[in-house]
Scaffold this active site. Structure first.
Site, PDB file in Angstrom:
ATOM      1  N   ASP A 290       9.129   3.004  -0.352  1.00 12.42           N
ATOM      2  CA  ASP A 290       8.306   3.654   0.530  1.00 12.42           C
ATOM      3  C   ASP A 290       8.149   2.990   1.659  1.00 12.42           C
ATOM      4  O   ASP A 290       8.227   1.609   2.495  1.00 12.42           O
ATOM      5  CB  ASP A 290       6.886   2.991  -0.237  1.00 12.42           C
ATOM      6  CG  ASP A 290       6.172   3.404   1.192  1.00 12.42           C
ATOM      7  OD1 ASP A 290       4.546   3.204   0.736  1.00 12.42           O
ATOM      8  OD2 ASP A 290       6.167   4.560   1.684  1.00 12.42           O
TER       9      ASP A 290
ATOM     10  N   TYR B  38       0.600  -1.231   0.167  1.00 13.67           N
ATOM     11  CA  TYR B  38       0.068  -0.060  -0.058  1.00 13.67           C
ATOM     12  C   TYR B  38       0.753   1.189  -0.298  1.00 13.67           C
ATOM     13  O   TYR B  38       1.498   1.215   1.008  1.00 13.67           O
ATOM     14  CB  TYR B  38      -0.754  -0.465   1.266  1.00 13.67           C
ATOM     15  CG  TYR B  38      -1.717   0.868   0.949  1.00 13.67           C
ATOM     16  CD1 TYR B  38      -1.217   2.184   2.154  1.00 13.67           C
ATOM     17  CD2 TYR B  38      -3.116   1.667   0.674  1.00 13.67           C
ATOM     18  CE1 TYR B  38      -2.482   3.540   2.826  1.00 13.67           C
ATOM     19  CE2 TYR B  38      -3.373   2.583   0.412  1.00 13.67           C
ATOM     20  CZ  TYR B  38      -3.406   3.171   1.780  1.00 13.67           C
ATOM     21  OH  TYR B  38      -4.419   4.091   1.532  1.00 13.67           O
TER      22      TYR B  38
ATOM     23  N   LYS C  25       5.437   9.463   8.619  1.00 10.60           N
ATOM     24  CA  LYS C  25       4.491   9.607   9.903  1.00 10.60           C
ATOM     25  C   LYS C  25       5.996   9.631  10.978  1.00 10.60           C
ATOM     26  O   LYS C  25       5.733  10.994  11.307  1.00 10.60           O
ATOM     27  CB  LYS C  25       4.566   7.337  10.053  1.00 10.60           C
ATOM     28  CG  LYS C  25       3.684   7.034   9.549  1.00 10.60           C
ATOM     29  CD  LYS C  25       3.723   5.488   9.471  1.00 10.60           C
ATOM     30  CE  LYS C  25       2.648   4.691   8.053  1.00 10.60           C
ATOM     31  NZ  LYS C  25       1.287   4.703   8.053  1.00 10.60           N
TER      32      LYS C  25
HETATM   33  P1  KE4 Z   1      -0.811   8.660   4.298  1.00  9.13           P
HETATM   34  O1  KE4 Z   1      -1.145   8.986   3.274  1.00  9.13           O
HETATM   35  O2  KE4 Z   1      -2.063   7.563   5.059  1.00  9.13           O
HETATM   36  O3  KE4 Z   1      -0.066   9.496   5.882  1.00  9.13           O
HETATM   37  O4  KE4 Z   1       0.310   7.007   3.955  1.00  9.13           O
HETATM   38  C1  KE4 Z   1       0.133   5.894   3.194  1.00  9.13           C
HETATM   39  C2  KE4 Z   1       0.893   5.265   3.261  1.00  9.13           C
HETATM   40  C3  KE4 Z   1       2.360   4.914   2.511  1.00  9.13           C
HETATM   41  N1  KE4 Z   1       3.365   4.093   2.617  1.00  9.13           N
HETATM   42  C4  KE4 Z   1       2.471   3.120   3.337  1.00  9.13           C
HETATM   43  C5  KE4 Z   1       4.224   2.029   3.617  1.00  9.13           C
HETATM   44  C6  KE4 Z   1       1.908   2.925   4.465  1.00  9.13           C
HETATM   45  O5  KE4 Z   1       1.541   2.317   5.462  1.00  9.13           O
HETATM   46  C7  KE4 Z   1       0.526   4.310   4.317  1.00  9.13           C
HETATM   47  C8  KE4 Z   1      -0.271   4.694   5.094  1.00  9.13           C
HETATM   48  N2  KE4 Z   1       0.033   3.082   6.195  1.00  9.13           N
HETATM   49  C9  KE4 Z   1      -1.718   3.301   6.793  1.00  9.13           C
HETATM   50  C10 KE4 Z   1      -1.501   2.013   7.544  1.00  9.13           C
HETATM   51  N3  KE4 Z   1      -1.791   0.638   6.864  1.00  9.13           N
HETATM   52  C11 KE4 Z   1      -2.397   3.802   7.515  1.00  9.13           C
HETATM   53  C12 KE4 Z   1      -3.560   3.472   8.344  1.00  9.13           C
HETATM   54  C13 KE4 Z   1      -4.350   4.334   7.298  1.00  9.13           C
HETATM   55  O6  KE4 Z   1      -4.733   4.039   6.140  1.00  9.13           O
HETATM   56  O7  KE4 Z   1      -5.642   4.841   8.148  1.00  9.13           O
END
Ligand code: KE4
Length: 428
Positions: free
Chosen positions: A239, A144, A267
């Protein structure tokens, strides 16, 4: 454990917020039940609106590596806020956090701050396409990279590599430029490059996958991606939104010894405020506006409050030589304790762990990609999740997520978690 207040609050939220949440995973769809509503948090503890307390194993999905309401971060936010919250004008603070981040990461010349991991990954792809003048990207099933269209692609029906939209609203045209392979499957990637030798702008990968549970790269997988990108003049994008500044100062690049061309962050780098970023050598970053032609922008990018929180966080990580060892030891204790309970019960399981990332899967088969992650017994996971919640342990509400330990969790908290686990599993 009572959840009455949270249930009422969830019903109220559902009247005015889509699905009652501002991010789908918070709605507990994967485990059932209604989400708890948090009142506050301090250190390793979450306090909900019903007066319950929980040991926190998601740490806001990664950012709160130092624990919640960490005093130096709070102080930095308060001091900065008194000077104003946003200007849309450069501040020296952005240069300060950029310099420290690049020093910690190493082997990158420039960084650009944005407001989320999604924005960081979306921008990295555009930069790679602009730099290589190619259109296709390769991503991995189960990885993701945020919710921008190019990434919401699932395995197409039939075609091995062609993607198809995994969400309404994503166009077929977008899907055609995203090709898919299984995580840890280098042969599939080689096949795609053989099919499109001059069309792949980039391969984007989570160097440690955290969105199928936690999955580490097989020996040679990342090195293989590095070599094939070099062979075909494509860019390798790591990523590191989850792993950056969490697995080590230099993140996955440091501990796994493979250097990507572009790395994305989020994060931890924001210390709990909205921050994303991407970094690369100057040869690539000079293509980015205003120096170059690849456009990318943001009203709140480099926001001073977010920069203050992020800087205080990575300063704490940079100055504490022991923190990564402590996190590793605590997570190892958790793994050993869970393993002892599960072996005694004779329950088929896989535990995947690296640094302070961890996941438990109720399955015989090693979990090495999305297919094997899907084999986990989700019914058992739901019972496990809610059982642990009742014991005051807050875990990710999905088997397809990684746990994120924070340094405020003490060794006795870990022991309490293991005892709670023993009690829950005894009821299986
Ligand atoms: P954000 O747009 O949520 O800040 O980041 C996206 C993203 C990008 N790359 C990786 C490897 C990630 O895990 C994420 C976002 N992680 C999720 C948890 N699986 C955030 C939690 C959510 O979607 O509320």
């Amino acid at each position: 454990m009572r959840y009455q207040r949270s249930s009422i609050l969830f019903k109220e939220a559902q009247k005015v917020i889509a699905g009652g949440v501002n991010s789908p995973v918070r709605a507990f769809k994967s485990v059932g039940g209604t989400p708890i509503f948090v009142e506050k948090a301090k250190g390793a503890l979450l306090y909900d609106k019903d007066g319950n307390t929980f040991l926190d194993y998601i740490s806001s999905w990664g950012p709160m590596i130092l624990g919640h309401a960490y005093d130096p971060v709070l102080k930095a936010i308060k001091n900065r806020a008194e000077k104003g919250t946003s200007f849309g004008i450069p501040t020296a603070l952005e240069t300060e956090i950029a310099s420290l981040a690049l020093e910690m990461v190493g082997n990158k010349d420039k960084i650009r701050f944005v407001n989320s991991g999604t924005e960081a990954c979306m921008s990295a792809i555009r930069l790679a396409r602009g730099f290589t003048n190619r259109e296709k990207i390769i991503k991995f099933r189960g990885c993701y990279h945020g919710h921008s269209d190019a990434f919401l692609i699932q395995a197409g029906s039939g075609a091995v590599t062609f993607g198809s939209p995994s969400s309404p609203g994503v166009t077929k045209g977008t899907a055609e430029d995203t090709l898919l392979a299984d995580y840890n499957n280098l042969e599939e990637v080689i096949k795609i490059f053989d099919e499109y030798p001059e069309e792949i702008a980039a391969v984007i990968v989570e160097p440690v996958a955290g969105n199928m549970g936690c999955i580490t790269p097989k020996n040679g997988f990342l090195e293989g991606l590095r070599n094939i990108c070099d062979k075909f003049d494509s860019l390798l994008i790591f990523d590191e939104v989850m792993t950056g500044f969490r697995l080590a100062k230099g993140g996955a690049q440091e501990i796994l010894g493979v250097t990507a061309d572009i790395v994305t962050y989020g994060k931890v780098l924001g210390g709990g405020l909205p921050v994303g970023a991407f970094a690369a050598k100057n040869e690539i970053m000079k293509e980015l506006a205003p120096e170059g032609e690849v456009y990318q922008a943001g009203t709140l990018s480099g926001n001073p409050i977010a920069m203050a929180a992020g800087l205080a966080t990575i300063q704490a990580l940079d100055s504490d030589q022991e923190i990564y060892l402590r996190l590793e030891k605590k997570t190892e204790n958790l793994e050993l304790g869970f393993t002892e309970v599960l072996n005694k019960k004779g329950l088929p399981h896989q535990i995947n762990r690296i640094g302070s990332m961890f996941s438990l899967h109720f399955t015989e088969e090693p979990v090495i990609d999305f297919r094997t992650a899907e084999l986990g017994n989700n019914k058992l996971f739901k019972t496990y999740f809610h059982g642990m919640l009742r014991e005051g342990i807050y875990l990710p509400p999905s088997a397809f997520e990684s746990y994120f330990l924070n340094d405020a969790l003490t060794f006795s908290n870990i022991n309490k978690t293991i005892e709670a686990f023993r009690k829950v599993i005894s009821g299986f």
